[in-house]
Design a protein around this motif. Structure first.
Motif, PDB file in Angstrom:
ATOM      1  N   PHE A 147      -4.176  -2.016   6.042  1.00 20.21           N
ATOM      2  CA  PHE A 147      -4.424  -1.096   4.932  1.00 20.21           C
ATOM      3  C   PHE A 147      -4.172   0.367   5.322  1.00 20.21           C
ATOM      4  N   ALA A 159       2.414   1.573  -3.352  1.00 16.30           N
ATOM      5  CA  ALA A 159       1.415   2.008  -4.335  1.00 16.30           C
ATOM      6  C   ALA A 159       1.206   3.514  -4.224  1.00 16.30           C
ATOM      7  N   PHE A 160       1.211   3.994  -2.991  1.00  8.68           N
ATOM      8  CA  PHE A 160       1.062   5.435  -2.788  1.00  8.68           C
ATOM      9  C   PHE A 160       2.246   6.181  -3.407  1.00  8.68           C
ATOM     10  N   LEU A 174      -5.706   0.233  -4.781  1.00 12.24           N
ATOM     11  CA  LEU A 174      -6.017   0.811  -3.467  1.00 12.24           C
ATOM     12  C   LEU A 174      -7.522   0.805  -3.200  1.00 12.24           C
ATOM     13  N   THR A 175      -8.320   1.088  -4.229  1.00 12.34           N
ATOM     14  CA  THR A 175      -9.785   1.083  -4.052  1.00 12.34           C
ATOM     15  C   THR A 175     -10.257  -0.332  -3.705  1.00 12.34           C
ATOM     16  N   GLU A 192       0.825  -1.212   0.000  1.00 10.35           N
ATOM     17  CA  GLU A 192       0.000   0.000   0.000  1.00 10.35           C
ATOM     18  C   GLU A 192       0.858   1.261   0.000  1.00 10.35           C
ATOM     19  N   TRP A 193       1.870   1.260   0.868  1.00  4.30           N
ATOM     20  CA  TRP A 193       2.753   2.437   0.898  1.00  4.30           C
ATOM     21  C   TRP A 193       3.458   2.615  -0.442  1.00  4.30           C
ATOM     22  N   ASN A 234      -8.554  -2.616  -2.162  1.00  2.00           N
ATOM     23  CA  ASN A 234      -8.202  -2.874  -0.766  1.00  2.00           C
ATOM     24  C   ASN A 234      -9.160  -2.181   0.196  1.00  2.00           C
ATOM     25  N   VAL A 249      -2.909   2.914   3.777  1.00  4.08           N
ATOM     26  CA  VAL A 249      -3.146   3.990   2.805  1.00  4.08           C
ATOM     27  C   VAL A 249      -4.605   3.988   2.357  1.00  4.08           C
ATOM     28  N   SER A 250      -5.099   2.810   1.968  1.00  5.80           N
ATOM     29  CA  SER A 250      -6.467   2.768   1.440  1.00  5.80           C
ATOM     30  C   SER A 250      -7.499   3.061   2.517  1.00  5.80           C
ATOM     31  N   MET A 282      -2.797   1.567  -9.978  1.00 10.11           N
ATOM     32  CA  MET A 282      -2.584   1.755  -8.540  1.00 10.11           C
ATOM     33  C   MET A 282      -3.865   2.243  -7.854  1.00 10.11           C
ATOM     34  N   SER A 283      -4.646   3.063  -8.545  1.00 12.67           N
ATOM     35  CA  SER A 283      -5.914   3.524  -7.966  1.00 12.67           C
ATOM     36  C   SER A 283      -6.857   2.345  -7.785  1.00 12.67           C
TER      37      SER A 283
END
Lengths: 263, 437
Positions: free
Chosen positions: B195, B122-123, B172-173, B119-120, B175, B197-198, B168-169
């Protein structure tokens, strides 16, 4: 010259062998400005008592401009004839007054049968300084002067020699200032790759003008060079800006000779 | 493991997986074939040093560090790409077996750590892509423009960044929806993952299970189909550098930059000329001296052309380009790639001996570009993966001079001076030592 510069032919005739061969190069032999550098290299060699010789009229172009223009035939003809001569004289060590000769003999001759220890004159000078043989006794001439050094492509990027020229300058009490485009990022003077022998392609400006503009922006007293082609290009650029009375373009051999009271 | 999607979806996934992998393999083997249309060159020496270059230059990104901001941004993308793609293993197994987060039960807290890391990353990837897309389109950065940066190369760069942002969006969505479903104790959505970030996206998602499942499934499929599609976009794109940077740096030159190769075919002729008793080293007949078309270049030149990601650092450092000349080393690479791809297409359509009456020289690269090069090696120094536009320029010059005698008049004078006087200027060699007088 106030002393005799022996040729290999003379040395062999006298039953002697030199410690090092001074490969003068075409620019150093014929170009009036470059001849002064050649003489200073010879004076330095003589001053420190290194037994050296030149090939004289037996020397011939290394073939660098022919090769880089694309004429591999002419290059190899030159290379093989030179190698035959150098091997016949059993040459072990060569100092060149030109980074192009230096690069060609060092990197391109071995595959064709020419294996020698090759150094550029700035490396030789740096070695002599390290050994304490060159003392810069007259160094105050450069004291406080602002000097910027232009990296020749065939010394710098081509062969990774960045420090020897700078160490020569650091020995003087001069103020060494670096251009933004220096060392690995150094900007070419515009003469390499056989450009020395042709008009540049059309563009916004000539490369040497771009380079000298950058050098002059530092307001130096001296632009130091280590290549006879760079010398021509930089000198022309300084003249273009009508700065020849304020800014000198000097080879490191000339600077060294001056600092040691040899010229 | 519970079966949570109908068998038909598992079958569909299998079909998509095979199609994507198969098509990708086909396209890569076509590029490999194109590269091998070039002349042979033995680079099987010094394996240790070559591996070192691969590890430091390609894997270690050592030459990228000269520009700190792009280096850090690119590092986010690179590390993010490599590490997040580890989750692809799980996604593929889930897709084939109809499972959900198959590794979670067996990995325990390590799983949570990994998902949090993804997640990190991906951010960071999202952040870097947004910065890169802004740099390319809002700020006027000279090296992203230039004559060769026509519509396609510019669009290509933007497509890559947009695809990465979308992927990546979706990731995260997906997740975020998954976490909410876990919280709602919806069947199949086992408690797994962390999770960080998400979590910030959860508030904008609906709260009912049906909508969340729809969102989670849509994002899951969008993400994996997006990856399959992107995989098959890469062979047509500058993005191919993610693969070819590795062989290109492995096979990169190990010599001093100033060394230009000696042509063995010429050595044979010159030696025979100097010594009639000379027996030449057996070499393949060169066909022609130097290069007129892309197939006259060696396979390393062609590999380089496919590995080029058009960053333009070479062109930005080129003294000819900086002073407004036509030469751009990046264009040399792109033209070479375009031409060998064109030749490859011709081979596919019309057979190996088809002649389309076009050549790399003149139809792609003009003589004016070639003659502007100072051979200063600024381009090879600037290239983050040690590609070599200079050797292509030299090969083309060799053709011009040795096959066409088409050097400029002043260069011809230089050559005839060397031939007659042993010096490029019009001086008599007898005067060579006059400076000693």
């Amino acid at each position: 010259m106030e002393f005799k510069v022996p040729t290999m032919a003379q040395m062999i005739a006298d039953g002697e062998t030199p410690e090092i061969l001074f490969w003068v190069g075409c620019a150093g032999s014929f170009d009036e400005r470059a001849q002064k550098i050649t003489k200073d290299i010879a004076k330095i060699l003589h001053h420190v008592g290194l037994k050296f010789a030149i090939l004289g009229t037996e020397e011939s172009c290394t073939g660098d401009p022919a090769k880089r223009a694309g004429n591999e035939f002419l290059f190899q003809m030159q290379a093989m004839a030179n190698i035959e001569l150098l091997n016949a004289y059993d040459i072990k060590k060569i100092v060149t007054g030109c980074p192009h000769c230096f690069n060609t003999i060092k990197n391109e001759y071995p595959e064709l049968g020419g294996n020698y220890e090759v150094i550029h004159h700035t490396q030789l000078i740096q070695g002599l300084i390290d050994e304490g043989k060159l003392k810069a006794s007259n160094g105050e001439f450069f004291k406080g002067k602002k000097i910027t050094y232009h990296d020749p492509c065939y010394l710098g990027r081509a062969n990774g020699v960045y420090e020897a020229p700078r160490e020569i300058l650091q020995q003087l009490d001069a103020d060494l200032v670096e251009m933004k485009r220096c060392k690995t990022n150094g900007l070419c003077c515009g003469a390499g790759g056989a450009q020395m022998f042709k008009e540049p392609e059309k563009g916004d400006k000539d490369i040497n003008i771009e380079r000298v503009e950058e050098a002059l922006s530092l307001s130096p007293n001296i632009i130091a060079a280590g290549c006879p082609f760079c010398m021509t290009m930089l000198s022309d650029g300084v003249k273009h800006f009508e700065k020849e009375n304020e800014v000198q373009v000097l080879d490191l051999a000339e600077i060294t000779a001056k600092a040691n009271g040899l010229s | 493991m519970q079966i949570r999607c109908p068998m038909i979806l598992q079958f569909l996934f299998l079909v998509l997986l095979i199609a994507a992998a198969g098509l990708f393999a086909k396209n890569i083997s076509k590029i490999r074939r194109n590269i091998l249309l070039g002349r042979d060159l033995d680079l099987s020496d010094q394996k240790g040093l070559r591996w070192k270059n691969l590890l430091t230059i390609a894997m270690g990104q050592s030459k990228m560090a000269t520009k700190p901001i792009p280096f850090l941004m690119h590092l986010c993308l690179y590390v993010g790409f490599v590490i997040i793609n580890m989750e692809l293993i799980e996604i593929v197994i889930d897709g084939l077996a109809g499972t959900h987060r198959v590794f979670a039960p067996m990995m325990g807290s390590l799983y949570n750590f990994l998902i949090a890391s993804f997640e990190w990353l991906a951010f960071l990837v999202l952040f870097a892509c947004v910065v890169f897309i802004s740099r390319r389109n809002l700020i006027k950065i000279k090296r992203f423009n230039g004559t060769e940066m026509t519509k396609w190369p510019k669009s290509d760069a933007n497509y890559i960044l947009v695809i990465e942002i979308l992927l990546m969006s979706a990731f995260l969505t997906m997740n975020a929806a998954d976490a909410k479903l876990q919280f709602l104790n919806v069947e199949h959505y086992i408690k797994a993952g962390s999770f960080p970030v998400s979590a910030f996206l959860q508030n904008i998602l609906p709260n009912d299970a049906a909508s969340l499942i729809a969102i989670e499934r849509t994002c899951w499929w969008f993400h994996i189909i997006g990856i399959f599609a992107f995989l098959n976009y890469v062979p047509y794109s500058k993005h191919l550098h993610i693969l070819f940077a590795f062989p290109a740096s492995y096979y990169g030159s190990l010599n001093a930059k100033g060394k230009i190769n000696n042509m063995q075919s010429v050595s044979n002729e010159v030696k025979a000329m100097l010594d009639p008793s000379f027996v030449p080293v057996q070499t393949e007949s060169p066909g022609r001296f130097g290069a007129k078309d892309a197939t006259d270049l060696n396979w390393k030149n062609l590999l380089d052309s496919y590995a080029c990601t058009e960053c333009g650092r070479c062109t930005a450092m080129c003294p000819a380009n900086q002073t407004g000349k036509l030469l751009s080393p990046r264009k040399i690479m792109m033209d070479t790639r375009d031409r060998i791809t064109e030749i490859g297409k011709n081979v596919d359509l019309h057979g190996k001996d088809y002649n389309d009456n076009k050549t790399l020289l003149d139809h792609h690269i003009t003589r004016e570009e070639l003659w502007a090069c100072t051979t200063c090696n600024a381009c090879t120094e600037a290239c983050p993966i040690n590609l070599d536009p200079l050797s292509i320029i030299i090969e083309l010059r060799r053709y011009l001079v040795m096959e066409e005698s088409a050097a400029t008049a002043s260069l011809n004078t230089m050559q005839s001076n060397i031939e007659t006087n042993g010096t490029p200027w019009k001086f008599a060699n007898s005067e060579r030592a006059n400076w000693t007088n």
